[in-house]
Design a protein around this motif. Structure first.
Motif, PDB file in Angstrom:
ATOM      1  N   MET A   1     -28.526 -37.763 103.952  1.00 23.06           N
ATOM      2  CA  MET A   1     -27.154 -38.208 103.649  1.00 23.06           C
ATOM      3  C   MET A   1     -26.972 -39.667 104.049  1.00 23.06           C
ATOM      4  O   MET A   1     -27.246 -40.044 105.196  1.00 23.06           O
ATOM      5  CB  MET A   1     -26.172 -37.311 104.406  1.00 23.06           C
TER       6      MET A   1
ATOM      7  N   PHE B   1     -24.027 -42.068 104.653  1.00 17.86           N
ATOM      8  CA  PHE B   1     -22.580 -41.955 104.842  1.00 17.86           C
ATOM      9  C   PHE B   1     -21.863 -43.221 104.374  1.00 17.86           C
ATOM     10  O   PHE B   1     -22.430 -44.319 104.387  1.00 17.86           O
ATOM     11  CB  PHE B   1     -22.262 -41.713 106.315  1.00 17.86           C
ATOM     12  N   GLN B   2     -20.592 -43.021 104.021  1.00 21.59           N
ATOM     13  CA  GLN B   2     -19.757 -44.130 103.565  1.00 21.59           C
ATOM     14  C   GLN B   2     -19.731 -45.254 104.611  1.00 21.59           C
ATOM     15  O   GLN B   2     -19.788 -46.420 104.279  1.00 21.59           O
ATOM     16  CB  GLN B   2     -18.348 -43.595 103.324  1.00 21.59           C
ATOM     17  N   ASN B   3     -19.629 -44.859 105.890  1.00 24.14           N
ATOM     18  CA  ASN B   3     -19.588 -45.862 106.976  1.00 24.14           C
ATOM     19  C   ASN B   3     -20.967 -46.121 107.576  1.00 24.14           C
ATOM     20  O   ASN B   3     -21.065 -46.605 108.697  1.00 24.14           O
ATOM     21  CB  ASN B   3     -18.654 -45.384 108.091  1.00 24.14           C
TER      22      ASN B   3
ATOM     23  N   ALA C   1     -22.884 -44.730 109.400  1.00 22.44           N
ATOM     24  CA  ALA C   1     -23.131 -43.801 110.515  1.00 22.44           C
ATOM     25  C   ALA C   1     -24.409 -44.123 111.270  1.00 22.44           C
ATOM     26  O   ALA C   1     -25.076 -43.224 111.779  1.00 22.44           O
ATOM     27  CB  ALA C   1     -23.139 -42.347 110.022  1.00 22.44           C
ATOM     28  N   LEU C   2     -24.759 -45.414 111.347  1.00 25.91           N
ATOM     29  CA  LEU C   2     -25.914 -45.789 112.185  1.00 25.91           C
ATOM     30  C   LEU C   2     -25.507 -45.600 113.645  1.00 25.91           C
ATOM     31  O   LEU C   2     -24.390 -45.948 114.027  1.00 25.91           O
ATOM     32  CB  LEU C   2     -26.294 -47.249 111.931  1.00 25.91           C
ATOM     33  N   PHE C   3     -26.392 -45.064 114.450  1.00 27.26           N
ATOM     34  CA  PHE C   3     -26.077 -44.851 115.866  1.00 27.26           C
ATOM     35  C   PHE C   3     -26.121 -46.210 116.564  1.00 27.26           C
ATOM     36  O   PHE C   3     -27.181 -46.829 116.668  1.00 27.26           O
ATOM     37  CB  PHE C   3     -27.067 -43.879 116.500  1.00 27.26           C
ATOM     38  N   ASP C   4     -24.944 -46.677 117.013  1.00 27.36           N
ATOM     39  CA  ASP C   4     -24.895 -48.067 117.480  1.00 27.36           C
ATOM     40  C   ASP C   4     -25.503 -48.269 118.864  1.00 27.36           C
ATOM     41  O   ASP C   4     -25.647 -49.402 119.304  1.00 27.36           O
ATOM     42  CB  ASP C   4     -23.466 -48.637 117.405  1.00 27.36           C
ATOM     43  N   PHE C   5     -25.882 -47.166 119.549  1.00 24.31           N
ATOM     44  CA  PHE C   5     -26.558 -47.328 120.842  1.00 24.31           C
ATOM     45  C   PHE C   5     -28.070 -47.331 120.677  1.00 24.31           C
ATOM     46  O   PHE C   5     -28.802 -47.375 121.654  1.00 24.31           O
ATOM     47  CB  PHE C   5     -26.133 -46.231 121.825  1.00 24.31           C
ATOM     48  N   MET C   6     -28.530 -47.256 119.425  1.00 25.92           N
ATOM     49  CA  MET C   6     -29.977 -47.285 119.166  1.00 25.92           C
ATOM     50  C   MET C   6     -30.327 -48.516 118.345  1.00 25.92           C
ATOM     51  O   MET C   6     -29.500 -49.006 117.583  1.00 25.92           O
ATOM     52  CB  MET C   6     -30.394 -46.070 118.314  1.00 25.92           C
TER      53      MET C   6
ATOM     54  N   ARG D   1     -32.932 -44.632 106.775  1.00 26.22           N
ATOM     55  CA  ARG D   1     -32.873 -43.449 107.641  1.00 26.22           C
ATOM     56  C   ARG D   1     -32.647 -42.172 106.823  1.00 26.22           C
ATOM     57  O   ARG D   1     -33.219 -41.121 107.118  1.00 26.22           O
ATOM     58  CB  ARG D   1     -31.752 -43.592 108.679  1.00 26.22           C
TER      59      ARG D   1
END
Lengths: 230, 259
Positions: free
Chosen positions: A67, A69-71, A73-78, A135
């Motif tokens: 998936m 995502f529209q935003n 959804a990257l994990f910003d702490f990684m 990803r």
């Protein structure tokens, strides 16, 4: 591959999906359009099993769904590298060296070679979108859902993103669902398009014929006309 | 009559909202417990959280604790001088610090620094679909993000209160010497001879409970955010207020039970 039958979903008193029927075959590419708030993203999340429908049946014949995502959804702490590697690390079927090689190869494919150590907040909007795309597809899922892959991007970056989607689809033979408000770009990518409006699919058919649909709502939306029922 | 009806409606909806949040927190606590018992937690996230929440809080906690010890001595100095009870300074400062002031002040400081940050981080992750991103990869956020943070906050606050107690007592001794000319040895003898391990234990039980309260409230409000940036701000506000209320209520209960 994907089969939705009489799917309904309401949020509070507001019915968003009011009986959606949809069937998408293996390796098929389907484009979904609709006005803002018509329930496109909710439908995508239902396909991804993130939201359960109130009624109706959902069948997705795939153990894994990729998936975007529209935003993003990257994990910003990684870091970007860890983000892209994440689906492979969690599957725990590959060794560290193989994962690193796959990540480098994926990042190269989306034009982000050497960005492994950067954090998402160091990337531009288009770069984030490409990292999120890397990803979404790195584990080669048999079903990919791309929610607004080009929202907010300039025309050149939009073309690049669709080139990447095309290359990915052709390389893996995955079933692809693309949700977009950019009808023109979507028509050149998906041979079949559906339009969601008032909780139902108002159009489901050939992308080339959608502009001449008998339904005035569909025609107005696709042509971007100011006059009409919308 | 209409005004009375509106008042009752307002009261009713406020009570419903309160029970809704309390139920959400109880459910989250239960899921965390199940995650803990089945060891479904991400160890890397636990270590990362321990560093961020514990180690990085050390300077501010030490500073707060040092001056807390000083305040204990300044406030009690008036009576110490009046009654000439210089030999009770270490006992008085230590008793209040270990049992009450240390855990409460460090807990509130921790809530403002770590709890608020945690609610904001989880809230932002919620509105930017990062939690959905985890679920889409078949990873349950409870085990990956929530359980490690709850465990980390409990361990971190416990350790910070232990360290804060030491610093506060040292600060009290120093202020006692500077302001009341009480010898350091006299201060520490008064402290060691009159206080029991139980006095320390009560404070540490409070630290663990406060850590649980701060972690559950911040995780609950962070993961139930609705409405973008405004929602994140509201969640942080709610998390800090709820944690402060939970700290005060649990402090009263523990003090009554473990006197």
């Amino acid at each position: 591959m994907i089969a939705l039958t009489a799917v309904t979903k309401s949020f509070g008193a507001r019915p968003l999906l009011a009986g959606v029927d949809l069937a998408i075959g293996r390796a098929e590419t389907f484009g979904l359009i609709g006005t803002a708030g018509s329930g496109k993203s909710v439908l995508a999340k239902i396909l991804c099993r993130l939201i359960a429908p109130d009624a109706g049946s959902v069948r997705v014949d795939a153990a894994q769904v990729g998936m975007l995502f529209q935003n993003n959804a990257l994990f910003d702490f990684m870091t970007v590298g860890d983000n892209v590697a994440f689906p492979l690390v969690r599957q725990a079927q590959l060794h560290g060296e193989e994962i690193r090689a796959r990540v480098a190869e994926r990042l190269r494919a989306v034009g982000l070679a050497g960005s492994e150590e950067k954090y998402p907040n160091e990337l531009s909007g288009g770069m984030k979108k490409r990292a999120a795309l890397a990803r979404a597809v790195i584990a080669r899922p048999p079903v990919c859902i791309f929610d607004e892959p080009t929202a907010g991007l300039d025309p050149v970056t939009t073309s690049k993103i669709y080139d990447l989607l095309r290359a990915e689809r052709d390389a893996t033979g995955a079933t692809v669902v693309v949700i977009s408000s950019d009808v023109e770009a979507l028509r050149s990518f998906a041979p079949r398009i559906g339009m969601l409006h008032d909780g139902r699919l108002r159009y489901d058919g050939d992308a080339g014929a959608i502009a001449d649909s008998d339904d005035p709502v569909v025609r107005q939306f696709v042509r971007g006309a100011l006059e009409g029922p919308l | 009559m209409k005004a009375l009806q509106l008042a009752f409606e307002g009261l009713g909806s406020a009570a419903l909202a309160l029970f809704d949040e309390a139920g959400g927190m109880a459910l989250l606590a239960w899921r965390v417990l199940v995650g803990l018992l089945t060891l479904k937690l991400d160890w890397r996230e636990l270590v990362r959280s321990l560093y961020k929440m514990g180690v990085q809080s050390l300077p501010i906690v030490a500073l707060t604790a040092f001056f807390t010890g000083g305040i204990m001595v300044i406030q009690s100095g008036i009576f110490i001088r009046r009654f000439g009870a210089y030999g009770l300074l270490g006992f008085g400062a230590g008793y209040a610090t270990l049992r009450e002031v240390g855990p409460i002040l460090i807990g509130l400081m921790f809530s403002g620094r770590v709890g608020a940050n945690n609610a904001a981080e989880l809230g932002t992750m919620t509105v930017t679909e990062q939690l959905d991103g985890l679920r889409a990869l078949a990873i349950e956020p409870i085990g990956f993000l929530i359980v490690p943070r709850v465990v980390a906050m409990m361990i971190a606050l416990f350790c910070l209160v232990v360290l804060g107690n030491v610093v506060a007592i040292a600060g009290g001794a120093l202020f006692g010497k500077l302001l009341l000319n009480v010898e350091l040895s006299s201060f520490f003898h008064s402290f060691a001879d009159n206080l029991k391990p139980w006095d320390l234990m009560i404070g540490l039980v409070k630290a663990a409970v406060f850590g649980l309260a701060i972690s559950i409230t911040s995780c609950h409000f962070g993961t139930s955010v609705k409405g973008g940036a405004v929602g994140v701000g509201r969640a942080v506000n709610n998390a800090v207020v709820a944690a402060a209320v939970a700290i005060m209520i649990s402090d009263n209960l523990i003090t009554m039970v473990l006197r």
